[in-house]
Enzyme design. Structure first.
Site, short mmCIF file in Angstrom:
data_model
loop_
_atom_site.label_atom_id
_atom_site.label_comp_id
_atom_site.label_asym_id
_atom_site.label_seq_id
_atom_site.Cartn_x
_atom_site.Cartn_y
_atom_site.Cartn_z
N LYS A 122 8.03 -4.18 13.10
CA LYS A 122 7.39 -3.31 12.09
C LYS A 122 8.40 -2.31 11.53
CE LYS A 122 4.01 -1.68 9.67
NZ LYS A 122 3.70 -2.45 8.46
N ASN A 128 -10.44 14.06 10.81
CA ASN A 128 -9.72 12.92 10.25
C ASN A 128 -9.95 12.95 8.75
OD1 ASN A 128 -9.20 12.08 12.80
ND2 ASN A 128 -10.30 10.13 12.65
N GLY A 129 -8.94 12.57 7.98
CA GLY A 129 -9.09 12.52 6.52
C GLY A 129 -8.17 13.53 5.85
N TRP A 184 -2.25 11.91 13.52
CA TRP A 184 -1.18 11.22 12.77
C TRP A 184 -0.89 12.17 11.63
CZ3 TRP A 184 1.79 6.79 12.04
CH2 TRP A 184 2.19 6.51 10.74
N GLU A 204 6.58 -14.53 5.16
CA GLU A 204 6.72 -13.81 6.43
C GLU A 204 5.58 -14.09 7.40
OE1 GLU A 204 6.74 -9.49 6.28
OE2 GLU A 204 5.37 -9.49 4.60
N CYS A 241 -5.70 9.27 12.39
CA CYS A 241 -6.04 10.14 13.52
C CYS A 241 -7.26 9.55 14.25
CB CYS A 241 -6.40 11.52 13.03
SG CYS A 241 -5.19 12.25 11.93
N GLU A 254 6.80 -9.76 -4.23
CA GLU A 254 6.01 -9.30 -3.09
C GLU A 254 5.06 -10.40 -2.62
OE1 GLU A 254 6.28 -7.18 -0.95
OE2 GLU A 254 4.31 -6.83 -0.08
N HIS A 308 16.95 -22.73 -15.48
CA HIS A 308 18.40 -22.63 -15.22
C HIS A 308 18.74 -23.15 -13.83
CE1 HIS A 308 18.98 -20.58 -18.99
NE2 HIS A 308 17.90 -19.86 -18.71
N ARG A 325 -3.86 2.99 17.24
CA ARG A 325 -3.84 3.35 15.83
C ARG A 325 -2.62 4.19 15.46
NH1 ARG A 325 -9.38 4.13 13.77
NH2 ARG A 325 -8.70 6.10 12.92
N LYS A 368 5.09 -11.97 1.18
CA LYS A 368 3.90 -11.96 2.04
C LYS A 368 3.68 -13.36 2.60
CE LYS A 368 3.20 -8.67 2.92
NZ LYS A 368 4.03 -7.64 2.41
C1 F6R Z 1 7.13 -6.73 4.69
C2 F6R Z 1 7.54 -5.49 5.30
C3 F6R Z 1 8.99 -5.16 5.28
C4 F6R Z 1 9.19 -3.65 5.03
C5 F6R Z 1 10.69 -3.31 5.18
C6 F6R Z 1 10.93 -1.83 4.91
O1 F6R Z 1 5.76 -6.92 4.78
O2 F6R Z 1 6.75 -4.75 5.81
O3 F6R Z 1 9.67 -5.90 4.33
O4 F6R Z 1 8.72 -3.34 3.77
O5 F6R Z 1 11.13 -3.63 6.45
O6 F6R Z 1 10.28 -1.04 5.84
P1 F6R Z 1 9.99 0.48 5.55
O7 F6R Z 1 9.08 0.55 4.38
O8 F6R Z 1 9.38 1.00 6.80
O9 F6R Z 1 11.32 1.12 5.24
#
Ligand code: F6R
Length: 608
Positions: free
Chosen positions: A603, A101-102, A75, A488, A2, A481, A504, A27, A485
């Site tokens: 995103k 906020n919080g 938010w 990507e 927020c 993971e 293998h 934000r 990271k």
């Molecule tokens: C990687 C990343 C993506 C999301 C995936 C699922 O850093 O952000 O792999 O994790 O697209 O997205 P959500 O969690 O929004 O369903």
């Protein structure tokens, strides 16, 4: 997260508030509102959706006269996005207005208490308890009401407050949620973030935890939680707008990595009551928990990796069998779902097309569904039978960090609760697990403070072609993971392997100098993974090991070691992922990639 803006001075407040809020739009938010003292009473305007709607409603603020006001972009956390949940919130006489906020962790308890005193609530928010508590404690002295309120509320807050009875003053308070005060020649401002005030001033005070500020048009005073006046130094801000949006960090991803300790606290603390996990929000009876035969975790990308960790945790701790599926596979593979199965969908956005379709598929087959979701009111949150929110706040960088960390916490809490109800955990074990969880935020802070060492190491690998991540058990989940990271955001090819699987086939890819990140956080598997490391180094690999403090045995096998603090074996992912996030970030930075917006990625993936 927020956004808060407040102004008191000689100019009309509403246009300044709208302008400040527009600087916080990046934000993320779902509704907005203003409260302005018009010389007679406090006027309120709220609107769901974009700030533009509120601007149109108020003719860019023109219809709200007055030189003192507070504004907010919300938010959603407690309660869906709606006009009634949007801030500011009023006390019953509409003489005290609050923006917040919080998260107020004990809001349900306080709400019950206030309802017992005759207060009626008009929203689902945690914030409204603050407005009513201030009303309850206000006997003519705002500072007294504020300090008494601060002694009652638990959690995090940054608050902007107007008291109609004190029209020439604006009040600001904070604990664990940022708030600044800015001094300008035409008046004084408060804001949750620097960009909101940069147009008016570069001269700001950072309010510290449990401090209160009183602003008039000319003066700014500060008080501690005992109501005693304190002196503060102002800071001259030399950031440009771009840097200010990121809170002085070079990228949103770095900022969000640094927000992880708070994200963990926010997701964890409201759900721990007297050394017990309290997830009443799910409305799940002990009987229902006991009857679960199997859990299916379904998600995409990093959320899938968080789910992969949960498999080990649920199976190991609660002894419930778990299948983990990629949502895009689950929805088309005609999964076998039985009456007493539980399908858990994990999603930051709550809008990922495949995850949403998988949820609908599960519901069509009549199985119970539970969403672990970050965005309140999103499709998955609305459609799942039950929802557990991760309170990470908005994530702007495409590569997830803090939402992933919050997902892990939600999973640990569910696993502990399920294990306890099903008689798999003793009281002592539960207490010890919860103590370990409470230590995570500080331990994450400590790992983040080690960033220079990781940056130095990462700079050696900016021209790497292939990187491998290996581990066993939960360490394999962490490796997945870590590998995602890196690829990507740095575009370096990387893969994660279960350490025992290398020989293998994959080991043939190892050449002189190939970087392998080995994760060893499971004591029972140290020796096995160390043998795999030896196989790798003897074929020329350079091995970076991430392991628990105390596992010095590793130094004989690996070339470079990063130690993480000791925690329970189920929670190591929350710590081991931090150096791997930092490593990816610095490789990407070193290569000059667009860290926050990597190519070809979005995103929120709302298409199949
Ligand atoms: C990687 C990343 C993506 C999301 C995936 C699922 O850093 O952000 O792999 O994790 O697209 O997205 P959500 O969690 O929004 O369903």
């Amino acid at each position: 997260m927020c956004g808060i803006v407040g102004y008191i001075g000689v100019s009309q407040a509403a246009p300044i508030l709208l302008d400040g809020l527009s600087k916080l739009e990046y934000r993320g938010y779902d509704s907005a509102g203003l409260a302005v003292y018009d010389g007679d009473k406090i006027q309120l305007q709220k609107a769901t959706g974009r700030l533009k709607v509120l601007s149109e409603l108020t003719h860019d603020g023109a219809t709200m006269p007055g030189v003192a006001g507070i504004g907010h972009t919300r938010w959603a956390t407690h309660g869906a996005p709606s006009n009634s949940n949007a801030h500011p919130h009023f006390n019953r006489e509409e003489t005290i207005a609050v923006v917040h906020n919080g998260i107020i962790e004990n809001y349900l308890k306080l709400k019950k208490y206030l309802e017992g005193k005759g207060y009626q609530f008009t929203s689902d928010t945690d914030t409204e308890v603050v407005a009513h508590l201030l009303d309850y404690y206000y006997k003519g002295d705002p500072i007294e009401a504020i300090t008494r309120m601060m002694h009652r509320v638990e959690g995090s807050y940054a608050l902007g407050i107007l008291f109609q009875a004190h029209p020439g003053l604006l009040y600001a308070v904070r604990k664990d949620s940022p708030l600044i005060v800015g001094r300008s020649k035409d008046g004084n401002l408060i804001a949750s973030d620097v960009p909101a005030v940069l147009k008016y001033t570069r001269n700001v005070y950072f309010i510290e935890n449990e401090e209160i500020s009183i602003l008039s048009g000319e003066d700014i005073c500060f008080y501690n939680v005992d109501g005693e006046e304190i002196q503060k130094e102002s800071t001259a801000i030399d950031w440009d707008m771009n840097a200010a949006e990121k809170g002085g960090y070079e990228h949103f991803m770095l900022k969000e990595m640094y927000e992880q300790p708070q994200t963990v606290r926010d997701t964890l603390n409201p759900r721990i009551k007297e050394y017990n996990v309290d997830i009443e929000e799910l409305g799940m009876t002990d009987e229902e928990i006991r009857s679960i035969q199997k859990i299916h975790i379904v998600a995409c990308g990093s959320a899938y990796h968080a789910g992969f960790t949960a498999k080990y945790v649920f199976e190991g701790m609660a002894r419930i069998p778990v299948d983990v599926d990629l949502a895009s596979e689950f929805r088309y593979r005609n999964p076998i779902l039985q009456e007493h199965d539980l399908v858990i969908i994990i999603s930051q956005s709550g809008e990922t097309a495949d995850s949403l379709a998988a949820l609908r598929e599960a519901k069509n087959r009549g199985v119970q569904t539970l969403g672990i979701v970050n965005v309140v009111g999103s499709s998955i949150a609305r459609e799942a039978d039950r929802v557990m929110y991760t309170w990470a706040g908005p994530e702007i960088a495409v590569a997830t960090t803090k939402a992933y960390s919050a997902q892990l916490i939600a999973e640990y809490l569910l696993a502990i609760k399920f294990a306890q109800v099903r008689g798999e955990l003793t009281k002592e074990e539960t207490t010890s697990y919860l103590k370990d969880l409470h230590k995570l935020p500080e331990q994450i802070e400590m790992l983040l403070s080690n960033k220079e060492k990781i940056q130095h190491f990462a700079n050696r690998y900016i021209s790497a072609k292939d990187v491998f991540f290996v581990g066993r058990g939960i360490d394999y989940a962490i490796s997945m993971e870590g590998s995602l990271k890196l690829k990507e955001i740095s575009y370096i090819h990387s893969e994660a392997y279960a350490a025992g699987e290398l020989k293998h086939g994959t080991i043939s890819l190892i050449e002189e100098g190939t970087l392998v990140a080995a994760v060893l956080t499971q004591e029972a598997l140290y020796k096995k993974t160390i043998s795999n490391i030896v196989e790798l180094t003897s074929r020329g690999a350079f091995v970076l090991a991430v392991t628990n403090t105390g596992n010095t045995e590793i130094e004989k096998a690996a070339d470079y070691v990063i130690y993480i603090p000791q925690t329970n074996r189920w929670f190591t992912n929350s710590l081991a992922i931090i150096p791997l996030q930092l490593f990816s970030y610095y490789v990407s930075l070193g290569k000059g990639c667009d860290v926050d917006k990597p190519r070809n990625l979005a995103k929120s993936v709302t298409v199949e």
